[in-house]
Design a protein around this motif. Sequence first.
Motif, PDB file in Angstrom:
ATOM      1  N   UNK A 209       0.812  -1.223   0.000  1.00 56.31           N
ATOM      2  CA  UNK A 209       0.000   0.000   0.000  1.00 56.31           C
ATOM      3  C   UNK A 209       0.845   1.272   0.000  1.00 56.31           C
ATOM      4  N   UNK A 210       2.154   1.161   0.318  1.00 56.17           N
ATOM      5  CA  UNK A 210       3.000   2.357   0.326  1.00 56.17           C
ATOM      6  C   UNK A 210       3.083   2.999  -1.060  1.00 56.17           C
ATOM      7  N   UNK A 211       2.968   2.187  -2.107  1.00 57.29           N
ATOM      8  CA  UNK A 211       3.028   2.752  -3.455  1.00 57.29           C
ATOM      9  C   UNK A 211       1.883   3.733  -3.686  1.00 57.29           C
ATOM     10  N   UNK A 212       0.685   3.368  -3.234  1.00 59.80           N
ATOM     11  CA  UNK A 212      -0.456   4.277  -3.371  1.00 59.80           C
ATOM     12  C   UNK A 212      -0.212   5.568  -2.596  1.00 59.80           C
ATOM     13  N   UNK A 213       0.375   5.422  -1.422  1.00 61.51           N
ATOM     14  CA  UNK A 213       0.603   6.587  -0.568  1.00 61.51           C
ATOM     15  C   UNK A 213       1.628   7.538  -1.177  1.00 61.51           C
ATOM     16  N   UNK A 214       2.774   6.998  -1.599  1.00 68.07           N
ATOM     17  CA  UNK A 214       3.814   7.882  -2.136  1.00 68.07           C
ATOM     18  C   UNK A 214       3.388   8.497  -3.463  1.00 68.07           C
ATOM     19  N   UNK A 215       2.605   7.758  -4.233  1.00 73.84           N
ATOM     20  CA  UNK A 215       2.111   8.317  -5.497  1.00 73.84           C
ATOM     21  C   UNK A 215       1.182   9.499  -5.223  1.00 73.84           C
ATOM     22  N   UNK A 216       0.305   9.360  -4.234  1.00 69.12           N
ATOM     23  CA  UNK A 216      -0.607  10.454  -3.880  1.00 69.12           C
ATOM     24  C   UNK A 216       0.172  11.690  -3.447  1.00 69.12           C
TER      25      UNK A 216
ATOM     26  N   UNK B 118      11.177   7.680  -5.760  1.00 67.95           N
ATOM     27  CA  UNK B 118      10.804   6.986  -6.994  1.00 67.95           C
ATOM     28  C   UNK B 118       9.440   7.445  -7.496  1.00 67.95           C
ATOM     29  N   UNK B 119       8.541   7.798  -6.575  1.00 74.46           N
ATOM     30  CA  UNK B 119       7.221   8.289  -6.981  1.00 74.46           C
ATOM     31  C   UNK B 119       7.319   9.608  -7.736  1.00 74.46           C
ATOM     32  N   UNK B 120       8.405  10.362  -7.496  1.00 75.11           N
ATOM     33  CA  UNK B 120       8.647  11.604  -8.237  1.00 75.11           C
ATOM     34  C   UNK B 120       9.451  11.344  -9.515  1.00 75.11           C
ATOM     35  N   UNK B 121       9.608  10.059  -9.838  1.00 77.00           N
ATOM     36  CA  UNK B 121      10.276   9.633 -11.074  1.00 77.00           C
ATOM     37  C   UNK B 121      11.723  10.124 -11.153  1.00 77.00           C
ATOM     38  N   UNK B 122      12.435   9.980 -10.049  1.00 72.24           N
ATOM     39  CA  UNK B 122      13.861  10.300 -10.063  1.00 72.24           C
ATOM     40  C   UNK B 122      14.647   9.083  -9.580  1.00 72.24           C
ATOM     41  N   UNK B 123      15.832   8.850 -10.144  1.00 71.31           N
ATOM     42  CA  UNK B 123      16.664   7.722  -9.709  1.00 71.31           C
ATOM     43  C   UNK B 123      17.046   7.877  -8.243  1.00 71.31           C
TER      44      UNK B 123
ATOM     45  N   UNK C 231      11.725   4.191 -12.891  1.00 72.42           N
ATOM     46  CA  UNK C 231      11.037   4.621 -11.669  1.00 72.42           C
ATOM     47  C   UNK C 231       9.534   4.747 -11.903  1.00 72.42           C
ATOM     48  N   UNK C 232       9.177   5.339 -13.030  1.00 75.88           N
ATOM     49  CA  UNK C 232       7.752   5.501 -13.348  1.00 75.88           C
ATOM     50  C   UNK C 232       7.075   4.138 -13.495  1.00 75.88           C
ATOM     51  N   UNK C 233       7.728   3.232 -14.202  1.00 72.92           N
ATOM     52  CA  UNK C 233       7.135   1.913 -14.436  1.00 72.92           C
ATOM     53  C   UNK C 233       7.007   1.129 -13.132  1.00 72.92           C
ATOM     54  N   UNK C 234       8.014   1.205 -12.275  1.00 74.03           N
ATOM     55  CA  UNK C 234       7.968   0.491 -11.006  1.00 74.03           C
ATOM     56  C   UNK C 234       6.753   0.928 -10.184  1.00 74.03           C
ATOM     57  N   UNK C 235       6.563   2.229 -10.059  1.00 71.09           N
ATOM     58  CA  UNK C 235       5.434   2.736  -9.266  1.00 71.09           C
ATOM     59  C   UNK C 235       4.114   2.399  -9.945  1.00 71.09           C
ATOM     60  N   UNK C 236       4.030   2.620 -11.257  1.00 72.18           N
ATOM     61  CA  UNK C 236       2.787   2.321 -11.985  1.00 72.18           C
ATOM     62  C   UNK C 236       2.402   0.855 -11.859  1.00 72.18           C
ATOM     63  N   UNK C 237       3.392  -0.025 -11.922  1.00 71.73           N
ATOM     64  CA  UNK C 237       3.119  -1.468 -11.850  1.00 71.73           C
ATOM     65  C   UNK C 237       2.588  -1.896 -10.494  1.00 71.73           C
ATOM     66  N   UNK C 238       2.793  -1.080  -9.463  1.00 74.39           N
ATOM     67  CA  UNK C 238       2.420  -1.481  -8.109  1.00 74.39           C
ATOM     68  C   UNK C 238       1.288  -0.655  -7.506  1.00 74.39           C
ATOM     69  N   UNK C 239       0.648   0.178  -8.315  1.00 75.40           N
ATOM     70  CA  UNK C 239      -0.478   0.965  -7.811  1.00 75.40           C
ATOM     71  C   UNK C 239      -1.739   0.106  -7.712  1.00 75.40           C
ATOM     72  N   UNK C 240      -2.655   0.517  -6.869  1.00 72.99           N
ATOM     73  CA  UNK C 240      -3.959  -0.127  -6.784  1.00 72.99           C
ATOM     74  C   UNK C 240      -4.140  -1.076  -5.624  1.00 72.99           C
ATOM     75  N   UNK C 241      -3.127  -1.237  -4.784  1.00 70.42           N
ATOM     76  CA  UNK C 241      -3.222  -2.169  -3.671  1.00 70.42           C
ATOM     77  C   UNK C 241      -4.368  -1.804  -2.719  1.00 70.42           C
ATOM     78  N   UNK C 242      -4.451  -0.541  -2.369  1.00 68.19           N
ATOM     79  CA  UNK C 242      -5.487  -0.107  -1.416  1.00 68.19           C
ATOM     80  C   UNK C 242      -6.886  -0.403  -1.944  1.00 68.19           C
ATOM     81  N   UNK C 243      -7.084  -0.156  -3.230  1.00 69.45           N
ATOM     82  CA  UNK C 243      -8.406  -0.393  -3.836  1.00 69.45           C
ATOM     83  C   UNK C 243      -8.764  -1.878  -3.757  1.00 69.45           C
ATOM     84  N   UNK C 244      -7.794  -2.747  -4.057  1.00 62.67           N
ATOM     85  CA  UNK C 244      -8.046  -4.199  -4.014  1.00 62.67           C
ATOM     86  C   UNK C 244      -8.397  -4.649  -2.600  1.00 62.67           C
ATOM     87  N   UNK C 245      -7.693  -4.103  -1.616  1.00 60.64           N
ATOM     88  CA  UNK C 245      -7.938  -4.488  -0.228  1.00 60.64           C
ATOM     89  C   UNK C 245      -9.329  -4.052   0.215  1.00 60.64           C
TER      90      UNK C 245
END
Length: 307
Positions: free
Chosen positions: A99-106, A226-231, A284-298
């Motif tokens: 769920x951290x991916x959803x949080x950092x993306x937000x 990584x959520x800000x798309x920087x190495x 970085x963008x792909x990593x975060x995009x690939x892992x979004x949506x956890x909170x919604x599924x839960x």
Amino acid sequence: MPFDTKGNARRFLDILQPKAAFFVKYDLWANFIFEAKKREIPLFLFSASFRKSQIYFKPYGGFFRKLLRAFDHIFTQNQDTLSLLNGIGVGPTTMTGDTRYDNVYAISQHPKKFSEIAEVFDGKPTIVVGSAWQQDMEMIIPFINRQSNYNLIIAPHDIHHQVIGQWQADITKKTIKYSELKGKNEKVDVLFIDNIGMLSSLYQFGRLAYVGGAMGKGLHNILEPLAFQIPVIFGKLKNNSKFPEAGISQKYGCGFMVDNAQSFEKIILDLENQELYQKAVNGAKKLVDDNLGSAHKIVAEVQKTLK
């Protein structure tokens, strides 16, 4: 929450009377869990992440397996955890990710604004150093003193004035603390953040990030930059299995591990190659995009249980 005793658990649940209870990762409070189970309060564990070496999976880990079996549903970060739980008869379980991916993306979509920070720099690219420890600064300070192509924002793990003061004394470039910015118009090379709560939004200023702690008590949150798309660069880990996101970031080509001042500087110089840098940004963008949506599924699965 009060300490995990039977009496505290009873009193806490008497007062709160929850309709459901959620626990995170591996933070399991036995008395609260068993008391909630006794009262038939639905129990959920999310972002669960376990390793084979933990006591849950040992022959003598019966009490701890009982804890896991008390949950109505466990949502795991990864397939390895799902397989471990299924192997000891724990279920139902679902792999939903972290769920951290959803949080950092937000946070990256709506970061806090700090116009005063941009004003103290002279337009050079910025490296944001998050949660820096002494071991990290021993690698970074030589780079700061040798180079003139970057500004740095440094957020120490320990914001004690003596710690920051010593680092400032060791740096030959012009430095300032965030608390001293008000009314200052001169340009600086290094900005030290001497308060808590800003770091997750500071990565918006970075071309690169370094996240500290790996060579000490444990790597801090590399998902925020990584959520800000920087190495992101980090120190050599003592235990890779505790921080799977480090290995994942390396596979995606956006995370870089270093173990001394020379390797730290080399990565930064390598990333001055625009093609390599853009590849890391895309990773970085792909990593975060690939892992979004956890909170919604839960939430969707929890709603089924609570109906």
